[in-house]
Design an enzyme around this catalytic site. Sequence first.
Site, PDB file in Angstrom:
ATOM      1  N   SER A  64      -3.251 -21.241  -1.765  1.00 47.07           N
ATOM      2  CA  SER A  64      -3.579 -21.590  -0.384  1.00 47.07           C
ATOM      3  C   SER A  64      -2.508 -22.479   0.246  1.00 47.07           C
ATOM      4  O   SER A  64      -1.778 -23.189  -0.449  1.00 47.07           O
ATOM      5  CB  SER A  64      -4.917 -22.306  -0.319  1.00 47.07           C
ATOM      6  OG  SER A  64      -5.925 -21.533  -0.929  1.00 47.07           O
TER       7      SER A  64
HETATM    8  N1  SAH Z   1      -7.228 -22.458  -4.688  1.00 42.05           N
HETATM    9  C1  SAH Z   1      -6.480 -21.337  -5.176  1.00 42.05           C
HETATM   10  C2  SAH Z   1      -6.829 -20.137  -4.333  1.00 42.05           C
HETATM   11  C3  SAH Z   1      -6.721 -18.875  -5.052  1.00 42.05           C
HETATM   12  S1  SAH Z   1      -7.121 -17.450  -4.068  1.00 42.05           S
HETATM   13  C4  SAH Z   1      -5.009 -21.670  -5.081  1.00 42.05           C
HETATM   14  O1  SAH Z   1      -4.655 -22.378  -4.148  1.00 42.05           O
HETATM   15  O2  SAH Z   1      -4.229 -21.228  -5.916  1.00 42.05           O
HETATM   16  C5  SAH Z   1      -8.773 -17.160  -4.542  1.00 42.05           C
HETATM   17  C6  SAH Z   1      -9.032 -16.835  -5.989  1.00 42.05           C
HETATM   18  O3  SAH Z   1     -10.408 -16.480  -6.101  1.00 42.05           O
HETATM   19  C7  SAH Z   1      -8.255 -15.640  -6.543  1.00 42.05           C
HETATM   20  O4  SAH Z   1      -7.506 -16.049  -7.642  1.00 42.05           O
HETATM   21  C8  SAH Z   1      -9.337 -14.633  -6.914  1.00 42.05           C
HETATM   22  O5  SAH Z   1      -9.039 -13.893  -8.085  1.00 42.05           O
HETATM   23  C9  SAH Z   1     -10.543 -15.522  -7.124  1.00 42.05           C
HETATM   24  N2  SAH Z   1     -11.839 -14.843  -6.981  1.00 42.05           N
HETATM   25  C10 SAH Z   1     -12.200 -13.914  -6.071  1.00 42.05           C
HETATM   26  N3  SAH Z   1     -13.475 -13.543  -6.269  1.00 42.05           N
HETATM   27  C11 SAH Z   1     -13.941 -14.260  -7.322  1.00 42.05           C
HETATM   28  C12 SAH Z   1     -15.187 -14.312  -8.019  1.00 42.05           C
HETATM   29  N4  SAH Z   1     -16.217 -13.573  -7.651  1.00 42.05           N
HETATM   30  N5  SAH Z   1     -15.292 -15.155  -9.064  1.00 42.05           N
HETATM   31  C13 SAH Z   1     -14.252 -15.942  -9.456  1.00 42.05           C
HETATM   32  N6  SAH Z   1     -13.049 -15.925  -8.849  1.00 42.05           N
HETATM   33  C14 SAH Z   1     -12.894 -15.093  -7.793  1.00 42.05           C
END
Ligand code: SAH
Length: 217
Positions: A64
């Site tokens: 993000s």
């Molecule tokens: N805060 C993180 C954001 C990652 S993007 C950063 O800044 O790096 C969101 C993440 O949510 C992705 O890695 C995706 O694989 C995960 N995600 C999506 N759906 C999900 C679910 N149902 N359960 C667990 N993780 C999930």
Amino acid sequence: MMEKEWEKLRFEMVERQLKRRGISDEHILDTFLKVPRHLFVEKEFLAEAYYDYPLGIGYGQTISQPYMVALMTQELHLDKENCVLEIGTGSGYQTAILADLVASVYTIERILPLLNKAKDRLTKLGYNNIYYACKDGNDGWDEDIQFDAILIAAATNSIPKQLFQQLKIGGKMILPLGSNLFQRLTLIEKKEKRYEIKPLCGCRFVPLISRGFTNEE
Ligand code: SAH
């Protein structure tokens, strides 16, 4: 690049992207000055590590934008004693920010290689107050824990019920609420028999994947 140069980029990020937009919590600002965001991005994006936008981390996912990480953190009004659940570990950057501010962070990611990479980075950086799980975050943490705060880093069009149940009365949940294309960053506060809902601003996150699979997988 030398550590001094990364430090300078972090300082500029905090001044220009966070302070100017209203992030004022001193603990949070200190944490952003400290956490080495460049260790959470892919090599190809190293030069852009402290820029004002999200970056690809593989598997169609993103780390993000710094401001979004700061805003979500600030709106939760955390303290040192808190126990926080994070859904969507991704790169682990948000996890590191949270782990610096609270007692313990429980983080769930559904893509195992991403979780392993994040865990590896965070362990190398010395974090020992983070618990990891690879599963569908919609179901919440396996053990019956009541969290002070829950941060969902992926878009959903409704409040995941099980997650709401794992939130303490008086606890706060922050999530991007809306369609796959556009969401509103939303703060939920759990009361005795209801919840208060506060829309904050427009945002764009990758979708929170629910049970089953999508065409892209
Ligand atoms: N805060 C993180 C954001 C990652 S993007 C950063 O800044 O790096 C969101 C993440 O949510 C992705 O890695 C995706 O694989 C995960 N995600 C999506 N759906 C999900 C679910 N149902 N359960 C667990 N993780 C999930």
